[in-house]
Enzyme design. Structure first.
Site, short mmCIF file in Angstrom:
data_model
loop_
_atom_site.label_atom_id
_atom_site.label_comp_id
_atom_site.label_asym_id
_atom_site.label_seq_id
_atom_site.Cartn_x
_atom_site.Cartn_y
_atom_site.Cartn_z
N ASP A 154 0.78 -1.06 0.14
CA ASP A 154 -0.03 -0.05 -0.19
C ASP A 154 0.99 1.42 0.04
O ASP A 154 1.58 1.52 0.91
CB ASP A 154 -0.87 -0.22 1.27
CG ASP A 154 -1.80 1.22 1.30
OD1 ASP A 154 -1.64 2.08 0.66
OD2 ASP A 154 -2.81 1.12 1.84
N LYS A 246 -3.24 10.62 -12.37
CA LYS A 246 -4.46 10.46 -12.43
C LYS A 246 -5.35 10.93 -11.39
O LYS A 246 -5.11 10.80 -9.99
CB LYS A 246 -4.73 8.96 -12.74
CG LYS A 246 -6.24 8.65 -12.71
CD LYS A 246 -6.56 7.48 -13.62
CE LYS A 246 -6.58 6.16 -12.89
NZ LYS A 246 -6.79 5.18 -13.55
#
Ligand SMILES: C[S@@+](CC[C@H](N)C(=O)[O-])C[C@H]1O[C@@H](n2cnc3c(N)ncnc32)[C@H](O)[C@@H]1O
Length: 315
Positions: A154, A246
């Site tokens: 993560d 993004k």
């Protein structure tokens, strides 16, 4: 281990062929066989509602078809449709300072299954270093190319970021990075507020990493072709793109754009042609890192801009 590589970047018109003919860049990508490209209507007929719509969309999507069965304007065998978005962004810089340049150190956040790694590697041709991070594994074979490393975990976890720094040190002898890419996105829920908040959290983390690891750009770079010859726009100067992230458009988009503009001289919101029109995703493309900013620095004012990459070169 410090690696030094160099290679000549193929010209924009020739890199696709170069990629196809390069054995090092042709890993076993375990692509689905052609029979799984949903080419019959019987597949759709057995489905209902959203499944049928998804199948129909896949069936008519030229990027999906190209990825699985042959070239559209890029080689087959990319493990994800996303690869074309990075290639769109790279191609939009034709005649300007290229997005991907030889010997670059690139960090690819949200790298799995590995399309952006493949796309970047197809341009860099083994020159440069690419370190990817993702919660998920890369598709088999993608991380095996020389100059590519992958950290699974993560990105929001500081321990994972520490492993990423170790990987950078191992690969390039430094933790400085030339280009930070983030295609990270959690699974969308359809709830725009929730999806926007998830996206923003990842964007902010990617920006914090970029601020720590990019080097400030003091002046624009004279644009030359990879072979060293001046471009058509001889004498023109261009700021290097150093951060692409993004972002899922939401009410926070404008505030995030202002935050980016505190750190970068040029910030543009770009929707590549290969990004689905019905998706709220877009990419902030940021050039000319100004360096770390003090907390008091006012958000920069800059007119919002969106580029249609089909018709223009940005920056
Ligand atoms: C659109 S996909 C990326 C596709 C990839 N660029 C490619 O070309 O194959 C988004 C990725 O972001 C990853 N992601 C989402 N949240 C993440 C996080 N907190 N840390 C690392 N990766 C994350 C997802 O696991 C997913 O693989």
């Amino acid at each position: 281990m410090l690696r030094t590589r160099s290679a000549t970047l193929p010209s924009p018109s020739s890199w696709v062929l170069a990629r196809v003919s390069c054995p090092r860049s042709s890993p076993n990508l375990s692509l689905p066989p052609r029979t799984r490209t949903f080419t019959t209507t019987t597949l759709v007929a057995g489905k209902s509602g959203s499944s049928a719509r998804w199948l129909q969309r896949q069936q008519h999507d030229p990027y999906v078809r190209s990825r699985a069965s042959g070239p559209l304007d890029a080689p087959a065998a990319f493990v994800s449709r996303s690869a074309f978005k990075l290639l769109d962004l790279h191609k939009a810089r034709r005649g300007s300072l290229p997005l991907l340049r030889p010997d670059m150190v690139v960090v690819d956040l949200g790298a799995a299954p590995g399309g952006w790694i493949q796309a970047a590697d197809s341009v860099l041709q083994g020159s440069g270093t690419i370190v990817g991070v993702d919660l998920l594994k890369l598709q088999h074979g993608v991380g095996a190319a020389e100059g590519v490393q992958f950290v699974q975990g993560d990105f929001l976890d500081p321990k994972v970021q520490a492993r990423l720094k170790e990987a950078l040190l191992d690969m390039s002898g430094d933790t400085k990075v030339d280009l930070v890419l983030s295609d990270m996105m959690a699974n969308t829920s359809g709830n725009n507020t929730r999806d926007g908040a998830l996206s923003l959290e990842l964007c902010e983390a990617a920006l914090a990493f970029a601020v720590q690891h990019l080097s400030p750009i003091r002046r624009a770079t004279k644009v030359v072709t990879p072979s060293g010859r001046p471009t058509a726009a001889e004498g023109s100067k261009s700021l290097p793109i150093q951060f692409i992230v993004k972002h899922f458009a939401s009410e926070s988009t404008e505030a995030f754009r202002k935050e980016l503009a505190r750190y970068f001289r040029q910030v543009k919101w770009v929707k590549p042609p290969s990004s689905r029109k019905d998706s709220r995703e877009g990419f902030f493309v940021c050039a000319g890192f100004k360096g770390k900013q003090s907390a008091e620095t006012e958000p920069a004012e800059q007119a919002p801009a969106q580029d249609d990459l089909e018709s223009s070169v940005f920056f």
